[in-house]
Design an enzyme around this catalytic site. Sequence first.
Site, PDB file in Angstrom:
ATOM      1  N   HIS A   1      -1.786 -11.992  10.908  1.00 25.02           N
ATOM      2  CA  HIS A   1      -1.414 -10.600  10.648  1.00 25.02           C
ATOM      3  C   HIS A   1      -1.152  -9.914  11.986  1.00 25.02           C
ATOM      4  O   HIS A   1      -1.833 -10.169  12.981  1.00 25.02           O
ATOM      5  CB  HIS A   1      -2.509  -9.865   9.864  1.00 25.02           C
TER       6      HIS A   1
ATOM      7  N   CYS B   1      -3.200  -4.421   4.259  1.00 28.14           N
ATOM      8  CA  CYS B   1      -2.108  -5.269   4.765  1.00 28.14           C
ATOM      9  C   CYS B   1      -2.112  -6.684   4.193  1.00 28.14           C
ATOM     10  O   CYS B   1      -1.302  -7.503   4.602  1.00 28.14           O
ATOM     11  CB  CYS B   1      -2.157  -5.327   6.284  1.00 28.14           C
TER      12      CYS B   1
ATOM     13  N   GLU C   1       0.843  -1.188   0.000  1.00 26.27           N
ATOM     14  CA  GLU C   1       0.000   0.000   0.000  1.00 26.27           C
ATOM     15  C   GLU C   1       0.881   1.240   0.000  1.00 26.27           C
ATOM     16  O   GLU C   1       0.408   2.349   0.197  1.00 26.27           O
ATOM     17  CB  GLU C   1      -0.981   0.003   1.177  1.00 26.27           C
TER      18      GLU C   1
END
Lengths: 388, 348
Positions: B233, B111, B80
Site C-alpha cells: 500500500h 484503503c 471509501e
Amino acid sequence: MREVAIIGAGETKYGEHWEKSLRDLAVEAGLEALEDAGICAEDIQAIFGGNMSAGSFVGQDHVGALIADFAGLAEHGIPAMRIESACASGAAALHAGFMAVASGMYDIVLVGGVEKMTDLPGDMVTDILAGAADREWEVFLGATFPALGAMMARRYMYEFGMTEEQMALFPVIAHKHGAMNPDAHFQREITIETVLNSPIVAEPLRLMNCSPVSDGAAALVLAPADIAKKYTDSPIKISASTYANDYISLHSRESLVKSLSTIEAGKKAYKMAKKEPKDIDIIEIHDAFSIIAIEAIEDLGFAKKGEAWKLAEEGQLYYDSDLPYNPSGGLKAKGHPVGATGVGQVVEIVMQLRNEAGKRQVPDAKVGLAHNVGGTMTSSIVHILEVM
Amino acid sequence: MVGIVTYGSYIPIYRIKTAEIARIWGDDPQHPEKSLGIMSKSVPGYDEDAATIAVEALRNALKRKNIPSEKIGAIFVGSESHPYAVKPTASLIAEVMGAYKAHAADLEFACKAGTAAMQNVYAMVKAGMIEYGVAIGTDTSQGQPGDALDYSASAGGTAFIIGKEDVIAEINHTVSYVTDTPDFWRREGQRYPSHGGRFTGEPAYFKHIITAAKMLMDAVGTEAKDYDYAVFHQPNGKFPFRVGKRLGFTKEQIKQGLLAPYIGNTYSGATPTGLSAVLDVAKPGDRILAVSFGSGAGSDAFDILVTDEIENFNRDAAPKVWDQVNRAKYIDYAQYLKFRRMIVEVIP
C-alpha cells in the site's frame, strides 16, 4: 539540614510509546529505580512526581495518587503529590524530594517525573506547552513557544554575531551523544547540513534546533546521606538543589540574552555545594531550543556571555572532551517528555558518576551539574551531584 | 487454479503538483517531495467519481478479455468514497455489465477495501459458488485543504475479474491481519477524514503490513528474495520502500508497482493499481507479493504466481498503468478546488 543522597535511579526509553500509557511509563521507571536501590515499594515514605500537563495531554489529573496506587501503595496511605513547574516539573519534584529528606521529615523518598505527549496532534501539543508562557500577554497575542525561543535566538545572534551554522553545532553534539544512549528518542548522528536543511519552525530556529515531543518517565530514590551506604555501594550525593524564578513573560525582562533565574539558581548552587564551574566534570543542560542551552552555559559560568558557541566550535562539548555537555543526548536527542526531563537529566548524571554510562561514559566524572528550566528560562532549577 | 483472468485500471488525466499545493499553504514547495516522496497527485475531473472510475477500469479489463455478463456471479466494489452513502456502487456496475444475477455489494475498509473485494471474489470462486466475479478498488479520496492529506489524497481504480479458466495470475494464497487501531477515520456526515498524524505510521501501516506479509510468507514458505515484484500500500512515496526494506525487499522489486510519487494515494485503488502495473510487465513464472493496508486497521496479503496464459492474454488492448500515469494534464489549485467541488458555481 541533613545531607541527601540518591540510592536508586531508573528511566524508561524516551520516544513514541504508542502502547504504553502515562501510568505504565511511571510505574516502569519507578520500579526500575526501586530495584536499583534494592528496596520494596513499602519502604517508600513519600512520593513527589513531576508532571506538567497530564490533564491536558491525556485527561488525567491527580497524578500523584494515580502513581502511588499503581505502584501498589494505595493501602499504605503515604503522601504522593504532583509537582508542576512547566518543563522544569521534574527538577522541581527533585527539589521538593530533597527538601523532604533534608528536613528530616522523611527518610526514603521516591522522586519521579512522567509525561505522555504523543497521544495528541502537534498543534494541540504546541498549545498545551504554550501554557508555560504568559497565556494572556504572550500566547493570546500569537506567540508559540518556539516563536518566543526564536526571539531570544534572534537577539543573541544580533548581539554576539553567532551564525545559524554555529548554533547548529549544538544539535549535532546532542545527536552524537544520543546515538550512544539506548534510552534516547533519537539514536542517529546528524550533520550541520541536516540542521540547516531542516524545515524552519520559527526563524532562525529550525526543526533540528528544537527538542522533540516525547513520552517517557524517570525516577530516583532519595535517602539521608548517612544511611545511603546501607542500600548501595555507590550513592550519589545531592550537593546542591536550588530553584529561582524570573518574570514569566519575555517582554518584562531586561534582556533576552541572559536568564536571571539561571544565573541566580547557579550562584546559589555553587555556594551550597562549595564548588565553582571549574570543579564540574559533566553538565546536563536544558536544550529545549539550542539557544536556551547556549545562554545557560554562559549563565552558569562555563563560558563568557556571548561565547558558549565558541566552546562548541572548539569541540570542547563532546562527552570525551573538556566540558562534557549533555552526554545523554540532551532534550534534543534523548527527548523531552516535559515532566520527566529534569529527573532524567539527574538519572544520566547518576549513571555517569557511577561509571555505568556505557559507550558515552565520561572519563573520571566525579561532579555533575543538571540544569532544567520551565518556560522561556522563567524558572531555573540546578542540581549539583557528586560521588560520595 | 483460482486467479486473475483479466484486469484493467483507470487513472484520471488531471494532476496537481504538490509544489503547487505547498505554494497555496505557504509550505516549502520542495517539502512534500522531500518528506512524502510525492511530486504530483491525480485529480478526478469535474464529472468523475468513484463509480465512473470503477466503470472505466472495468471497461479496460473487459477490453483485454471479455467475460460474458451472464457468467459474472459476484461484484464487490471497495471504496471509501462511494458516491452514495445509501445506494450501492456495485449495483451500478451490475447494470453497466448487464450482470443481473450477480451477488453485488459495496465494501469499505479505508484503503484496503479493494483487496477485501478480491478476497471475497476469490473465496466465492474457490468455493464453487460462482464461475467469475468482479473485484474493484476505486476512490476519489478526500483531503481537507491545508491538511497533510491535501498532498496525497488522489483518485484512481482497478478492476479484476477472478475465475478458474484462463487464469493469467494465480492467487496461490491470501491472508489478512486486523486490529482495532484508530489511526484514521471519518464519521458519518463529516466531509473530510481525521487522522492521528505520526500514529498512522509505526503502529498502523508498518505493524499491519509487516505482520500480514510475514504471516503469508510463513504460510507459503517463501522469503523476500523469492519474489520478482512486491506491491505495498502506498500512502506516500516513501513508506513502501521503508516497509519493503524491513521485510527484506529491494527497491528494484518495489519500483514497478510504486505509483504514489506521481499519482498520490488512490486509497482503495492503490494496491490493486500497483498490482495492475506489475501485471502489465510480468512474465510467466513471476512471483508477486501484494500487501494492502487499510486504516482502522488491517492488511490483506497475496502470494500471486504469473502463469503461461499471460502470453496469450491481450494486455495491449487497454492502456497500461504507467502509460496512464504519464498521460497527465496539470491543473492549478483553483481548478483543483473546482474539480473537487470545494468551490461552487452560484447560479442566480
